[in-house]
Design an enzyme around this catalytic site. Structure first.
Site, short mmCIF file in Angstrom:
data_model
loop_
_atom_site.label_atom_id
_atom_site.label_comp_id
_atom_site.label_asym_id
_atom_site.label_seq_id
_atom_site.Cartn_x
_atom_site.Cartn_y
_atom_site.Cartn_z
N ASN A 121 0.81 -1.22 0.00
CA ASN A 121 0.00 0.00 0.00
C ASN A 121 0.85 1.27 0.00
O ASN A 121 0.31 2.37 0.18
CB ASN A 121 -0.91 0.02 1.23
CG ASN A 121 -1.86 -1.16 1.25
OD1 ASN A 121 -2.39 -1.55 0.22
ND2 ASN A 121 -2.07 -1.72 2.42
N HIS A 123 -14.23 -1.01 6.48
CA HIS A 123 -13.09 -1.68 7.12
C HIS A 123 -13.43 -2.17 8.54
O HIS A 123 -14.21 -1.53 9.25
CB HIS A 123 -11.95 -0.66 7.20
CG HIS A 123 -10.63 -1.23 7.59
ND1 HIS A 123 -10.14 -1.16 8.86
CD2 HIS A 123 -9.68 -1.87 6.85
CE1 HIS A 123 -8.93 -1.71 8.90
NE2 HIS A 123 -8.64 -2.15 7.69
N GLU A 141 -15.86 4.24 3.36
CA GLU A 141 -14.48 4.46 2.93
C GLU A 141 -14.54 5.32 1.67
O GLU A 141 -15.52 5.25 0.93
CB GLU A 141 -13.80 3.12 2.62
CG GLU A 141 -13.66 2.23 3.83
CD GLU A 141 -12.89 0.94 3.56
OE1 GLU A 141 -12.07 0.88 2.63
OE2 GLU A 141 -13.14 -0.03 4.29
N SER A 144 -11.05 -0.78 0.26
CA SER A 144 -9.72 -1.38 0.33
C SER A 144 -9.61 -2.72 -0.38
O SER A 144 -8.53 -3.10 -0.82
CB SER A 144 -9.29 -1.51 1.79
OG SER A 144 -10.28 -2.16 2.55
N ASP A 192 -13.29 7.24 5.69
CA ASP A 192 -11.95 6.72 5.93
C ASP A 192 -11.24 6.76 4.58
O ASP A 192 -11.56 6.01 3.67
CB ASP A 192 -12.03 5.30 6.49
CG ASP A 192 -10.66 4.77 6.90
OD1 ASP A 192 -9.65 5.24 6.33
OD2 ASP A 192 -10.60 3.87 7.76
N HIS A 201 -7.06 4.66 1.58
CA HIS A 201 -6.49 4.35 0.25
C HIS A 201 -6.68 5.50 -0.73
O HIS A 201 -6.39 5.35 -1.92
CB HIS A 201 -7.13 3.08 -0.29
CG HIS A 201 -6.81 1.88 0.54
ND1 HIS A 201 -5.64 1.17 0.40
CD2 HIS A 201 -7.48 1.31 1.57
CE1 HIS A 201 -5.62 0.19 1.29
NE2 HIS A 201 -6.72 0.26 2.01
N LYS A 233 -0.09 4.15 4.42
CA LYS A 233 -0.26 3.71 3.03
C LYS A 233 0.53 4.67 2.11
O LYS A 233 1.74 4.61 2.13
CB LYS A 233 -1.74 3.56 2.72
CG LYS A 233 -2.19 2.25 3.40
CD LYS A 233 -3.62 2.03 3.61
CE LYS A 233 -3.79 0.71 4.40
NZ LYS A 233 -5.08 0.60 5.05
C1 LIG Z 1 -5.47 0.06 6.32
C2 LIG Z 1 -6.75 0.62 6.77
C3 LIG Z 1 -6.91 1.04 8.09
C4 LIG Z 1 -5.88 0.81 9.14
O1 LIG Z 1 -4.85 1.74 9.05
P1 LIG Z 1 -3.49 1.45 9.84
O2 LIG Z 1 -2.81 2.75 9.89
O3 LIG Z 1 -2.77 0.42 9.05
O4 LIG Z 1 -3.88 0.93 11.19
C5 LIG Z 1 -8.10 1.64 8.44
N1 LIG Z 1 -9.09 1.81 7.54
C6 LIG Z 1 -8.96 1.42 6.26
C7 LIG Z 1 -10.08 1.64 5.31
C8 LIG Z 1 -7.79 0.79 5.84
O5 LIG Z 1 -7.68 0.37 4.59
#
Ligand SMILES: *Cc1c(COP(=O)(O)O)cnc(C)c1O
Length: 372
Positions: A48, A134, A178, A182, A207, A210, A229
């Site tokens: 990522n 997520h 999101e 993801s 969120d 990505h 990421k």
């Molecule tokens: C990867 C991810 C997370 C977690 O993030 P980290 O910093 O790795 O703990 C949270 N939400 C989504 C949508 C993700 O893809």
């Protein structure tokens, strides 16, 4: 009650029989989109680190400098003595990038969701979540004790009908999604969800894990994200109004009761966010590379850096992954419960570091073996 090991052995055997056993495989990431596994170098199509910033010399140098100047650890929670001055710079940069008054950095994206969501809603309130949200968002909603309802993926009509039915019976209401999904790589209708939220007296939380650094969205009132990421390091954040941030500093357990990030991690993230701000050509590349892949497969253009190739059973996903590995590519199979049963897949994640020839080669392999 059976012994602990007995329970574990039985459960592991069930997972193995269903091709769902997970394992930790030692993987050393090198620069240039390459990883090393069991002494073999592979082109990773599973990371990522969309912009290759984890190995960017400017980012690494900033981490080195902070390590030398301030040591290896924060020494305490941010609320005690762990709020290093480097945080202020990083949070200013994040707020600027997100178009908000302020931002607040957490230990990780997972911790940000676990801190933010239960600070905003509780018993008697309503959370409406996209079905593909997520695990950290769903866990946070459960922790909050609010009523959790799920709307069909990216389905505004379903979301609106749940709002009409459930909203009047609850106190506060939080809609969450999101920005870029993801496991599917598609994008949420964030503007439309923001409109629904306004119309139904609800808040919208996105969120952008990505999205940031690839195809970020800034339309939500509460914008969670990660520094692990495209930013290439570690940590999480929420961006929003000054009042929201001030409230979270009072309320968020995953900010208050955990140690601050190591200064080197904060310094690295700040430089990486500056690069994202200053280098739009770099930021365009992951999506361009993903579109080289979708074009080679004869599919609709990718919407993000993530392209799933759904193969069906977990067993078939393992086989497809092994085939690609034989040919020098690392593409990790994604199986239930991370994705719904029957939709096991290879999840391709493209970065600025990939070259079009390798991408075309991976696509050709999938086509010639009937996986795509
Ligand atoms: C990867 C991810 C997370 C977690 O993030 P980290 O910093 O790795 O703990 C949270 N939400 C989504 C949508 C993700 O893809």
């Amino acid at each position: 009650m059976p012994g602990l090991d007995e329970v574990a052995i039985a459960r592991l055997a069930r997972a193995r029989d269903a091709h769902l056993l997970r394992s930790l495989r030692e993987t050393a990431r090198r620069g240039g989109g390459l990883v090393e596994r069991l002494g073999k170098e592979l082109i990773s199509l599973s990371c990522n680190d969309y912009l290759g910033l984890a190995h960017d010399p400017r980012v690494v140098a900033a981490a080195h400098q902070a390590l030398d100047d301030y040591g290896a650890g924060a020494g305490a929670s941010r609320l005690v003595t762990g709020s290093h001055p480097l945080y202020a710079r990083l949070e200013r940069l994040l707020a600027e990038l997100k178009g908000t008054e302020r931002a607040l950095v957490f230990g990780s994206g997972f911790l940000a969701n676990l801190g933010v969501i239960p600070s905003l809603v509780g018993a008697g309130d309503l959370v409406l979540a996209d079905r593909l949200c997520h695990a950290s968002m769903i866990d946070a909603a459960r922790m909050s004790r609010a009523t959790l309802d799920v709307f069909d993926h990216n389905d505004l009509v379903h979301c609106a009908s749940l709002l009409r039915r459930e909203r009047p019976r609850h106190g506060r209401c939080l809609i969450m999604t999101e920005t870029v999904f993801s496991m599917d790589g598609d994008r949420a209708p964030v503007e439309e969800l923001a409109g629904l939220a306004r119309a139904h007296d609800a808040w919208l939380l996105t969120d952008d894990a990505h999205g940031l650094g690839v195809c970020s969205s800034r339309a939500a009132e509460i914008q969670v994200g990660t520094l692990s990421k495209a930013v290439g390091g570690y940590g999480g954040y929420v961006a929003g109004s000054a009042c929201l941030i001030e409230l979270l500093i009072q309320k968020a357990h995953t900010l208050i009761y955990t140690t601050g990030l190591p200064p080197a991690t904060i310094a690295a993230a700040a430089v990486a966010v500056e690069i994202i701000r200053d280098e739009p050509e770099l930021v365009r590349k992951p999506l361009e590379n993903a579109r080289v892949f979708t074009a080679a497969l004869g599919r609709r253009p990718a919407e993000s850096a993530i392209v799933p190739v759904v193969v069906g059973t977990a067993e078939r996903a393992l086989e497809a992954s092994a085939l690609l590995e034989e040919h020098g590519f690392l593409v990790v199979p994604i199986r239930p419960p991370s994705v719904p049963a029957g939709t096991a897949r290879l999840r391709f994640a493209f970065s600025a570091e990939h070259d079009p020839e390798s991408i075309a080669r991976a696509a050709a392999l999938l086509l010639s073996h009937g996986y795509a």
